[in-house]
Design a protein around this motif. Structure first.
Motif, short mmCIF file in Angstrom:
data_model
loop_
_atom_site.label_atom_id
_atom_site.label_comp_id
_atom_site.label_asym_id
_atom_site.label_seq_id
_atom_site.Cartn_x
_atom_site.Cartn_y
_atom_site.Cartn_z
N LEU A 102 -0.63 8.55 2.26
CA LEU A 102 0.68 7.99 2.59
C LEU A 102 1.08 8.32 4.02
CD1 LEU A 102 2.94 6.34 1.36
CD2 LEU A 102 3.96 8.45 0.50
N ALA B 1 -3.12 11.86 -2.17
CA ALA B 1 -2.18 10.74 -2.13
C ALA B 1 -1.14 10.94 -1.04
CB ALA B 1 -1.51 10.57 -3.49
N SER C 174 0.83 -1.21 0.00
CA SER C 174 0.00 0.00 0.00
C SER C 174 0.86 1.25 0.00
CB SER C 174 -0.93 0.00 1.21
OG SER C 174 -1.87 -1.05 1.14
N THR D 89 0.64 3.85 -3.10
CA THR D 89 0.28 5.25 -2.85
C THR D 89 1.39 6.19 -3.28
OG1 THR D 89 -1.00 4.47 -0.95
CG2 THR D 89 -0.61 6.83 -1.11
N GLN E 133 1.31 6.52 -6.95
CA GLN E 133 0.21 7.41 -7.33
C GLN E 133 0.62 8.87 -7.16
OE1 GLN E 133 -2.99 6.67 -8.64
NE2 GLN E 133 -2.87 8.88 -8.96
#
Length: 465
Positions: A236, A232, A162, A166, A169
């Motif tokens: 994070l 994003a 993840s 992220t 992204q």
């Protein structure tokens, strides 16, 4: 042999007779496994436990290390291991005798005098695990502990993937912002040229308005990208256990990241490389133990008791005490409970069948995830290669169109179309690069992130920071 030892010999032999009464569970249902993956997998690099380092980014390495040390999700998973360890310790207590000690001293006044008494006693009780019920409970707790450890590994893999997703992204949004801002500057330069040509009578006023509309449209398109990048970054921050309001990221280049290639191995080896499958198998083992305990509850129970004590007719003193000792054994069997225990057996049998099907479904899903990840890698690699050629052609088209427009040999609409085409091509290229990175990440995750059965299982104390 004395009469006393002969009397208690059957009770002494009961633990021996109980040695093989606990039934073993069936193996988990494994779906048919092919010899090779359907999609090609030519890479030979082995999957490493610290797979994120293969992207060649110190920034990503630092982010994941920070997440591993401070993420709330991982801390919660560690505490679930601590809870499972406590349950295992509690379940083991039933395998040992219970010992208690008591004492009292009292004084009472009555006719014709004062009564005083003091006593000290110790008692022992032990339920013989003749049918393996208590051992089944401990096996279930042990399987639960292993399952919680496997769940921790799954949480670790989910967290690291993840963080990487992220971060990719965020990089993608940053790259798209750079492309959008560059295209905006190009549109503004074109607007300046159109305005100069209009002042000299070489272009119509409609062209000025058309190009201003293009500039305004591109300015409006940057705002959503900035917001997506901000969201994003906030996501994070939460993954890393930090406040979103104070979290900042160092800029890095999306297109400079390495695209790792890792061997997918063989389908048969996947089942021992996924912590979620190991957790599903542990749940199945726990269900087997629960079923054995429920079946054992249908059978008689045998308990041993013993007690001894000292008593004295004195206050707070055991001088010249009287002594007592007693031993006993009891046999218990429920004759009628309205079918409650038999229903519990049926419930555990159904639960066991459900978990077996859940394991089989998880195994099939794991095989699909690897197959999809391999297919995505091939697909996005081919698409990015073609898109790179499209970007090259679009840049050359824009360069030539701009020259012709400056010389008056091309219409403004052609120039605007060339700019729009290049912007769209570059934007799509960035998206495809993100898709390739996500596909590599998806393969790492589908293969278990470098975990394998037999790896060292962490304890709660080793995971606390």
């Amino acid at each position: 042999m004395t009469a006393l030892s002969a009397r208690f010999l059957p009770l002494l032999l009961l633990p021996v007779l109980a040695g093989c009464t606990l039934p073993g569970g069936e193996a988990p249902p494994v779906p048919p496994l092919a010899e090779q993956w359907r999609n090609p997998a030519f890479a030979t690099t082995a999957l490493d436990r610290r797979w994120w380092q293969s992207f060649g980014s110190p920034e990503l390495n630092a982010l994941i290390e920070q997440a591993l040390s401070g993420a709330p999700d991982l801390r919660m998973a560690a505490e679930r291991i601590a809870q499972a360890e406590a349950r295992l310790a509690a379940s083991g207590a039933s395998l040992f005798p219970g010992i208690s000690i008591s004492g009292d001293s009292s004084r009472g006044w009555s006719d014709p005098g004062i009564n005083e008494r003091s006593s000290l006693g110790i008692s022992l009780s032990y339920e013989l695990d003749l049918w393996g019920k208590n051992r089944a409970g401990r096996l279930a707790a042990d399987a639960g502990l292993r399952g919680s450890r496997y769940d921790f590994e799954s949480a670790r893999l989910s967290l690291t993937s993840s963080v990487a997703t992220t971060w990719f992204q965020w990089l993608t949004n940053q790259e798209r912002l750079r492309i959008g801002e560059a295209n905006l500057r190009l549109a503004e330069d074109t607007l300046a040229i159109v305005e100069v040509k209009y002042r000299h009578g070489a272009s119509a006023l409609s062209e000025v308005h058309r190009q201003r509309s293009t500039v305004l449209s591109q300015q409006a398109g940057l705002a959503p990208l900035r917001e997506q990048a901000s969201q994003a970054r906030s996501a994070l921050a939460v993954l890393l256990g930090e406040s979103p309001q104070q979290f900042e990221l160092a800029d890095a280049g999306l297109m400079q990241l390495q695209l790792p290639e890792v061997s997918a191995g063989l389908p048969a080896g996947l089942l021992s490389r996924r912590p979620d499958l190991a957790s599903a198998e542990a749940a199945l083992l726990a269900a087997d133990a629960d079923l054995a305990a429920a079946r054992a509850a249908l059978l008689p129970s045998i308990s041993l008791t013993g007690s001894g004590g000292l008593a004295s007719a004195a206050l707070l003193s055991l001088a010249d005490p009287g002594r007592s000792l007693s031993l006993g054994a009891s046999l218990g069997q429920v004759l009628f409970d309205g079918g409650q225990r038999q229903a519990q057996v049926q419930l555990n049998e159904a639960r066991r069948r459900e978990l077996a099907e859940r394991y089989r479904q998880a195994a099939l899903t794991a095989l699909k995830e690897v197959e999809d990840a391999l297919g995505n890698q091939v697909l996005y690699q081919e698409q990015e290669s073609r898109q790179q050629a499209i970007v090259t052609e679009a840049r050359e088209t824009l360069r030539l169109t701009e020259l012709r427009y400056r010389e008056g040999a091309e219409e403004l609409l052609a120039l605007i179309d060339a700019q729009r085409t290049l912007f769209s091509a570059e934007d799509h290229l960035v998206s495809l690069r993100q898709s390739r990175l996500d596909a590599a990440l998806g393969l790492f995750k589908a293969l278990g992130g470098g975990w394998h059965a037999g790896a060292t299982e962490p304890s709660a104390d080793s995971l606390r920071l």
